[in-house]
Design an enzyme around this catalytic site. Sequence first.
Site, mmCIF file in Angstrom:
data_model
loop_
_atom_site.group_PDB
_atom_site.id
_atom_site.type_symbol
_atom_site.label_atom_id
_atom_site.label_comp_id
_atom_site.label_asym_id
_atom_site.label_seq_id
_atom_site.Cartn_x
_atom_site.Cartn_y
_atom_site.Cartn_z
ATOM 1 C CG HIS A 1 -1.447 -4.539 1.811
ATOM 2 N ND1 HIS A 1 -0.219 -4.196 2.312
ATOM 3 C CD2 HIS A 1 -2.266 -4.677 2.883
ATOM 4 C CE1 HIS A 1 -0.279 -4.137 3.643
ATOM 5 N NE2 HIS A 1 -1.518 -4.421 4.013
ATOM 6 C CD GLU B 1 1.867 -3.842 -0.589
ATOM 7 O OE1 GLU B 1 1.122 -2.951 -1.041
ATOM 8 O OE2 GLU B 1 1.773 -4.287 0.573
ATOM 9 C CB CYS C 1 -1.107 -1.248 5.395
ATOM 10 S SG CYS C 1 -1.823 -2.173 6.754
#
Lengths: 937, 275
Positions: free
Chosen positions: B235, B237, B106
């Site tokens: 994302h 994560e 990002c």
Amino acid sequence: MAVKGEKVNRIEVGFRKGVRDALGEKVRRRVVEHLRINVDEVKTIDVYTVEGNLSRGEIKQIAEGPLTDPVIQSYAINRGLAGDFDWLIEVGFRPGVTDKKDWDPRKGVRPYVPKVVGEDRPHVDEIDLNVGDESLTAMSSDRVLALSLPEMKAIQAYLKNPAVVEARKKVGLGDRITDVELESLAQTWSEHCKHKIFNAFIRYENEEGKETVVDSLFATYIKGSTKEIREAMGEADWCLSVFVDNAGVIRFNDDYNLVFKVETHNTPSALDPYGGALTGIVGVNRDPFGTGKGAKLIFNTDVFCFATPFYSKPLPKRILHPRRIYEGVREGVEHGGNKSGIPTVNGCIVFDDRFLGKPLVYCGTAGIMPSRILGEPSHGKEIKGGDLVVMCGGRIGKDGIHGATFSSEELHEGSPVSAVQIGDPITQKKMTDFLLMARDRGLYRALTDNGAGGLSSSVGEMARLSGGAEIDLEKAPLKYAGLNPWEILLSEAQERMSLAVDPGKINEFLALSRKMDVESTVLGRFTDSGKFHVRFADRTVAYLDMEFLHDGLPQMQLRAKWLPPKHREPGFPEPDNMGHALRTMLARLNICSKESVVRQYDHEVQGGSVVKPLTGVANDGPSDAAVVRPVLGSFEGIVVANGICPRYSDIDTYHMAACAIDEAIRNAVSVGASLGHLAGLDNFCWCDPVQSDKTPDGEYKLAQLVRANRAVYDYTKIYGVPCISGKDSMKNDYQIGDTKISIPPTLLFSVIGRIEDVQKAVTMDVKKPGDLVYVLGKTFPELGGSEWFAQNGFIGNHVPVVNGEKAKKLYTALSAAIRAGLVASCHDCSDGGLGVALAETAFAGGLGLSVDLSRVPCSGIYRDDYLLFSESQSRFVVTVSPDHRDRFEEILKGNTFACAGQVLAENSFRINGIRGNRIIEDDIRVLKEIWQKPLKF
Amino acid sequence: MAKIVKTIVITGKGTNCEMEMAHACRLAGSDVVDIVNISELLYGEKRLADYHFLNLPGGFLDGDDLGSAKAGAHRIMHARVAVTGEPLYEQFSRFIQDGKLILGVCNGFQLMVKLGILPGLKGEYFKQTTTLTFNDSGRFEDRWVYLKVNDRSPCIYTKGIRGAYLPVRHGEGKFITKNDTIMKQLHRKNLVAVQYCGSGYSEPTMEYPLNPNGAYDAVAGICDETGRLFGLMPHPEAYTHRTNHPRWTREDLPEEGMGLAIFKNAVNFIRNGNF
């Protein structure tokens, strides 16, 4: 204006030909949709003015380097980038906004620097209070002090006290009060800070003329209930810090504490929706952050109350169109939340046209902190005499002066837009990053935020812990020159914390601050002198007794008189087409999807999102509550939910408050929370309840407030859900000329709780064909204040009444069933009742339902529309796999519930009426589309 | 070969996904995971050279006020380490030359692109040839997207992954190249590692909201020619456990989230490689 000899350059940066200007398109859409002005195209150009002795080459370097994206943008220096246009609108920072511009096709717009230029000549006024009552009253209003005559007289009397005069002499002050002192008192004593109405002595007369007295609503009902709940919990009490700090603190587990606070920022949001709401969210962030030794922020929750965005009548003076408020507030909270890296996990929007007078913007934030930091409990605050007063973060400007006092007034003709501060989330993020590091190294003793009232409030409040403070305002870092001492003290410039730092740690603290690129300044020290002593360099500008400053305020004496309103009983017939009725309900603003708003908030940052605000087969069903994991790697979670139902206030605020509490709790229970580890926050937004010429119905409004408080006391006690903090905003009225708009009295009740294993959480969407559909709780003909009556133009009188004991039993059983893994989906019935809950459950899961209303437990209901749309509280729609039927029913035994239908494999939504006939047969895809459409902006 | 894997996650100045990114690295097996504030790099207290795997997490560097990660990129290009006076960018440059791994997510991807370390065609790093700009919708959006993985890509992070379902949370994620030639090169060299697609993980799509921002050629993430530098808008994560999935209460999902494989690939690559 440029300093002589320094050249000002103007750099314009815009998109290259062929690159889509998405921001320009967005502005165009808004111009067309909000202002209904037809515009073909909007293009945006960023303008930078650079001041300084820079060469042509250096300016080019600046333009090319940090300011232009070489892939998609081009720039122009000291000439116009815009080519062919009809209108050129320049939007600038405030000081430059109204400057007249001339356009020259070769040179573009002449560069200017939007700077505040002030003369550095600090001035202190001394005011003679030895005047008559009329002059005192005029003084209060002229200076926006918002102090009443008895309060002005208390200050007058203080300055006549010989001991006070004697003490003042020694520091060079006379018997006249300084403007610094007067402003500081007005701020400390403001309704906003002192909650005068909540602490007033009230004589309450009920409908039979019987009088009772309440010595402080806050002490009696809010603190009173919490105290009793905590006593009943005994050793198991998990409350750690209630009502004393910026936010409430409860235990999460042995290692961590939770901190939670909700506030409003209504008046600023009415005047400047974006700035007001942005500051609202970053402002409330500092509350849990500034609690105890400081908490890491883990989520936001927002609730907005607006008038319809489709409002088409002429707007009263100074009121912005609700659509602008809606978009501005939404965007302000978006920037405040997203840029701070705090997920917005839950919220709602309530519509009522009386919120035209003032929108309500509730922003809440929770934090987490280790239960001990360097061996010390984290939730307490201690300050020692001799500790240094340190201000940290942003600089002080004229922004937000008088925020505390002007929010203590109704919105009127002279309400200053300049009182709205504009927050900057990144400055704050840098500051919080730094302070958490300092916290963990033990570099400060205590901290608090600078919000309403600025330093006057933060240092004044902290000084209570040591018994005094002495600060020098000349040391305070300013954004620009030209502030008088009282302005420095009162400024509500954002992104600032005040701290108490042990002198032995100050060097290390300041070194870390520098390294982290955060400004920190020692302003003075905390003392035990009993005085709030403010200097400007060598001169004393304020010298007030701490005791007088904090406890010298005379208690308000108020009367309340309750007369239950009587509304017309509705006489409309049962609709022939119930399917049409359901469709109409799904499209109502209070019921329809809020997805377009939710999507624009980051609800997943920090990685612990478990139950998201949108759920179901297409990620678009409305969750009842949020579940998050604050500690990654552990499955212990937090549940957060809200309850709010201002419409019921039209009938009885006692039941409005009871329903708000019940709604918050049942929302939390829906996703898997249990009573026993749930804490509440009460957040009252009222219209002025003080009887006066402006408010001839003040006694009634105050009675409404008393009744709502009684409900908070009664129901938090029944449920064992203690309030740990709260807030009130009492002047949510608009008055200009003959037009007065008062909001409906509104209580937002928010709950936070612990859930042992997030993997047990459930969502509201149906899961599998063949699952059984249960309706839990009994339905009564309680449609007073309901969405269905509103749809038909009525208010009615039979407001939902919460049976707390029964609800508590049901919630306990339902929680046990959820923990046992027996529940496939669970959705609470709220606005729009059972009919809406069933439809949402079905279309969120992408499966049809078949339900027989004849099997739904009810009492006194003989109409299908009443059964479908009654808003009786404490009810749920639950789906259960047939395999779990027996165990589920066993756990629920002794409660009111029934299996009323089943989940279908197809898209059909079928409802049979009380008399067994099919009353609705619809397609869930169509129902969903209708529900999604109204606010799909 | 049991090599100790050391990971650095940079934060500060508006970064906000460092916690979950570090968590993902730990779950992936990295032995050391340090969250380091960029101020610590600038004060010489920490050095990139001490790590193998550099993570640039999401956030809003300096508020993205000059465009996403723009000011952040300039800090890295021009700031010097206190006392030693060493340009910070040299640490980055050496890190790349040493063949170490950089993952940007990002705002971290935006940073890599604006620094020009992605795509770094022909090994020419620190020259910006692509960008990430405002979504076509003109708004920030949080929604989950399907990603098709290019199995011919040299990207070491996506090895063995066919597709992934991950959230995007951005306002400036529309990928654009400076010209068609660059886009062609990206495709020819298989540097387009992930693209937005439909739920079947088959064809890339320009259809909103599957392609949430209007990215050219549905590009969601790119790598450099070594495959060791990788950036993407979604994302990974944010999906390390099944309870992160928006439909975990209704679907049978493996315990481990789909984003974790990306971190595991990185950690395993380091453990088995040698620098």
